[in-house]
Design a protein around this motif. Sequence first.
Motif, short mmCIF file in Angstrom:
data_model
loop_
_atom_site.label_atom_id
_atom_site.label_comp_id
_atom_site.label_asym_id
_atom_site.label_seq_id
_atom_site.Cartn_x
_atom_site.Cartn_y
_atom_site.Cartn_z
N GLY A 17 0.82 -1.22 0.00
CA GLY A 17 0.00 0.00 0.00
C GLY A 17 0.85 1.26 0.00
O GLY A 17 0.56 2.22 -0.72
N LEU A 18 1.89 1.26 0.82
CA LEU A 18 2.79 2.42 0.83
C LEU A 18 3.48 2.59 -0.51
O LEU A 18 3.61 3.71 -1.02
N LEU A 19 3.92 1.49 -1.09
CA LEU A 19 4.59 1.56 -2.39
C LEU A 19 3.64 2.07 -3.47
O LEU A 19 3.97 3.00 -4.22
N ALA A 20 2.44 1.49 -3.53
CA ALA A 20 1.46 1.93 -4.53
C ALA A 20 1.08 3.39 -4.31
O ALA A 20 0.95 4.16 -5.27
N GLY A 21 0.94 3.78 -3.05
CA GLY A 21 0.60 5.17 -2.75
C GLY A 21 1.69 6.14 -3.17
O GLY A 21 1.41 7.21 -3.74
N ALA A 22 2.93 5.77 -2.91
CA ALA A 22 4.05 6.65 -3.30
C ALA A 22 4.14 6.78 -4.81
O ALA A 22 4.29 7.88 -5.34
N PHE A 23 4.06 5.64 -5.50
CA PHE A 23 4.11 5.71 -6.96
C PHE A 23 2.90 6.45 -7.52
O PHE A 23 3.01 7.23 -8.47
N GLY A 24 1.74 6.18 -6.95
CA GLY A 24 0.52 6.85 -7.41
C GLY A 24 0.58 8.35 -7.21
O GLY A 24 0.17 9.13 -8.07
N TYR A 25 1.10 8.78 -6.05
CA TYR A 25 1.25 10.21 -5.79
C TYR A 25 2.19 10.83 -6.83
O TYR A 25 1.91 11.91 -7.36
N GLY A 26 3.27 10.14 -7.12
CA GLY A 26 4.20 10.65 -8.14
C GLY A 26 3.53 10.79 -9.49
O GLY A 26 3.68 11.81 -10.17
N ALA A 27 2.77 9.77 -9.87
CA ALA A 27 2.11 9.81 -11.19
C ALA A 27 1.01 10.86 -11.24
O ALA A 27 0.85 11.54 -12.26
N ALA A 28 0.26 11.02 -10.15
CA ALA A 28 -0.87 11.94 -10.16
C ALA A 28 -0.48 13.39 -9.89
O ALA A 28 -1.16 14.31 -10.34
N ASN A 29 0.61 13.59 -9.14
CA ASN A 29 0.94 14.95 -8.71
C ASN A 29 2.32 15.43 -9.15
O ASN A 29 2.44 16.56 -9.63
N VAL A 30 3.33 14.62 -8.94
CA VAL A 30 4.69 15.08 -9.23
C VAL A 30 4.94 15.21 -10.73
O VAL A 30 5.43 16.25 -11.19
N VAL A 31 4.59 14.17 -11.49
CA VAL A 31 4.85 14.22 -12.94
C VAL A 31 4.10 15.38 -13.60
O VAL A 31 4.71 16.13 -14.38
N PRO A 32 2.80 15.60 -13.32
CA PRO A 32 2.14 16.76 -13.93
C PRO A 32 2.78 18.09 -13.50
O PRO A 32 2.83 19.04 -14.29
N THR A 33 3.26 18.16 -12.27
CA THR A 33 3.95 19.37 -11.81
C THR A 33 5.24 19.56 -12.58
O THR A 33 5.58 20.69 -12.98
N PHE A 34 5.99 18.47 -12.79
CA PHE A 34 7.20 18.55 -13.61
C PHE A 34 6.90 19.19 -14.97
O PHE A 34 7.65 20.00 -15.47
N ARG A 35 5.78 18.77 -15.57
CA ARG A 35 5.42 19.28 -16.89
C ARG A 35 5.00 20.75 -16.86
O ARG A 35 5.11 21.44 -17.87
N ALA A 36 4.51 21.21 -15.71
CA ALA A 36 3.94 22.56 -15.62
C ALA A 36 4.97 23.65 -15.33
O ALA A 36 4.69 24.82 -15.56
N VAL A 37 6.12 23.26 -14.84
CA VAL A 37 7.13 24.26 -14.45
C VAL A 37 8.19 24.36 -15.54
O VAL A 37 8.33 23.46 -16.37
N PRO A 38 8.97 25.45 -15.53
CA PRO A 38 10.06 25.56 -16.51
C PRO A 38 11.05 24.40 -16.36
O PRO A 38 11.23 23.85 -15.27
N LEU A 39 11.68 24.02 -17.46
CA LEU A 39 12.59 22.88 -17.49
C LEU A 39 13.67 22.98 -16.42
O LEU A 39 13.99 21.99 -15.76
N GLU A 40 14.23 24.16 -16.21
CA GLU A 40 15.30 24.32 -15.22
C GLU A 40 14.81 23.97 -13.82
O GLU A 40 15.51 23.37 -13.02
N VAL A 41 13.56 24.37 -13.52
CA VAL A 41 12.97 24.07 -12.22
C VAL A 41 12.77 22.56 -12.09
O VAL A 41 13.09 21.96 -11.06
N ARG A 42 12.26 21.95 -13.15
CA ARG A 42 12.06 20.50 -13.14
C ARG A 42 13.36 19.78 -12.88
O ARG A 42 13.42 18.88 -12.04
N LEU A 43 14.40 20.14 -13.58
CA LEU A 43 15.68 19.44 -13.43
C LEU A 43 16.25 19.62 -12.03
O LEU A 43 16.75 18.66 -11.43
N THR A 44 16.16 20.84 -11.50
CA THR A 44 16.67 21.10 -10.15
C THR A 44 15.89 20.30 -9.13
O THR A 44 16.46 19.64 -8.25
N PHE A 45 14.56 20.34 -9.22
CA PHE A 45 13.73 19.62 -8.26
C PHE A 45 13.91 18.11 -8.41
O PHE A 45 14.03 17.39 -7.41
#
Length: 158
Positions: A17-45
């Motif tokens: 459950g923890l593993l699925a939750g962590a991966f799911g959070y990344g897919a639902a929140n982190v990856v779309p955020t990566f796409r929304a910010v400038p490339l330099e911000v994405r790379l740094t983060f």
Amino acid sequence: MRTHVRYVQGAALLATGLLAGAFGYGAANVVPTFRAVPLEVRLTFHTAMMKVNEPVMQAAMALAILSSFGLAIVSHGLSRRLAIGAGALTLTSLLVTVFGNVPLHAHIRRWAATSVTEGYAEILQRWETFHNLRTMTGLAAFALIIIIVVFTRPAFQQ
């Protein structure tokens, strides 16, 4: 149900459950955020996140693998087969990470320190594809453990 089986079921349920939750959070929140910010911000983060994320996620995958296969050892019948499936799926998540995502991290680290190279968008897309794959295998493993806990009975009660 034998007490030790319940403990192993609980451990497998928690770990997957923890593993699925962590991966799911990344897919639902982190990856779309990566796409929304400038490339330099994405790379740094992304680079900063990898320093913390890699050992934590690899430990989470190891716990999910061990607890799923541990559940297979103490279970019988359908529960054993489902637990083997969950273990195989979490092992697949680890292999996708080690042989898919982690090698791409080298590119991302280099770009964050210098500049991006031609073809960077394709490499970032491959990272996302590998992440989606490991997210699906992690979620499927969690679903199998839920099925064991909710729907199956110990062999001695059937």
